[in-house]
Motif scaffolding. Sequence first.
Motif, mmCIF file in Angstrom:
data_model
loop_
_atom_site.group_PDB
_atom_site.id
_atom_site.type_symbol
_atom_site.label_atom_id
_atom_site.label_comp_id
_atom_site.label_asym_id
_atom_site.label_seq_id
_atom_site.Cartn_x
_atom_site.Cartn_y
_atom_site.Cartn_z
ATOM 1 N N TRP A 182 62.552 70.164 72.800
ATOM 2 C CA TRP A 182 63.769 70.964 72.732
ATOM 3 C C TRP A 182 64.762 70.556 73.816
ATOM 4 N N ALA A 226 72.860 76.924 70.121
ATOM 5 C CA ALA A 226 71.636 77.336 69.436
ATOM 6 C C ALA A 226 71.793 77.193 67.921
ATOM 7 N N LYS A 272 68.494 81.584 69.984
ATOM 8 C CA LYS A 272 69.245 81.568 71.247
ATOM 9 C C LYS A 272 68.469 82.194 72.400
ATOM 10 N N GLN A 303 76.308 79.249 74.556
ATOM 11 C CA GLN A 303 74.897 79.009 74.271
ATOM 12 C C GLN A 303 74.579 79.344 72.820
ATOM 13 N N ALA A 341 68.060 76.512 66.833
ATOM 14 C CA ALA A 341 67.133 77.156 67.766
ATOM 15 C C ALA A 341 67.476 78.631 67.912
ATOM 16 N N ARG A 390 65.211 81.948 72.852
ATOM 17 C CA ARG A 390 64.202 80.969 73.279
ATOM 18 C C ARG A 390 64.855 79.756 73.926
ATOM 19 N N LEU A 391 66.154 79.572 73.693
ATOM 20 C CA LEU A 391 66.874 78.434 74.246
ATOM 21 C C LEU A 391 67.202 78.630 75.729
ATOM 22 N N ILE A 426 65.031 76.910 78.330
ATOM 23 C CA ILE A 426 65.216 75.458 78.243
ATOM 24 C C ILE A 426 66.497 75.060 78.972
ATOM 25 N N VAL A 436 68.576 69.357 73.055
ATOM 26 C CA VAL A 436 69.771 69.878 73.730
ATOM 27 C C VAL A 436 70.585 68.738 74.332
#
Length: 139
Positions: free
Chosen positions: A36, A56, A63, A52, A61, A65-66, A69, A40
């Motif tokens: 991931w 995402a 957002k 963000q 993805a 859980r992003l 990262i 990104v």
Amino acid sequence: MAETERADLGAMVMRLGRRLLAMEQPILEHHGVSMWGYVVLTALRDGPARAQATLAAAIGADKTRLIPILDDLQRRGLIERDPDPADRRVRLLQLTPEGRTLQKAVQKDIRAAEEAILAGTEDREAFVRALEALSRAVS
């Protein structure tokens, strides 16, 4: 081979996808980045993302859980999250020079490994073009 005798597209794509992911994992580990994280970095390669949530959505993805990262990439100096001058509630996400260098290095190694897989494939340029067209069609 008759049309009914070939494997379904999903089965073929899944088999290829599993092989490609297995091939990429040691490359990502060598460069110290997660899958991931690399996604990104690659998404930000062509320019900053505005928010963000926008990033995402662009990479598919969740957002929430992003965020970890992005936190990790920022802590490592690979991305910046700066307030948008037009709307200070929004954060612009962009690569740092170090992030750009890492993205290019990982991609170079992945492409070399892909070439090894494609080496014995007849008409590989046509395969890659068809895969690109299919990918665009379903996005």
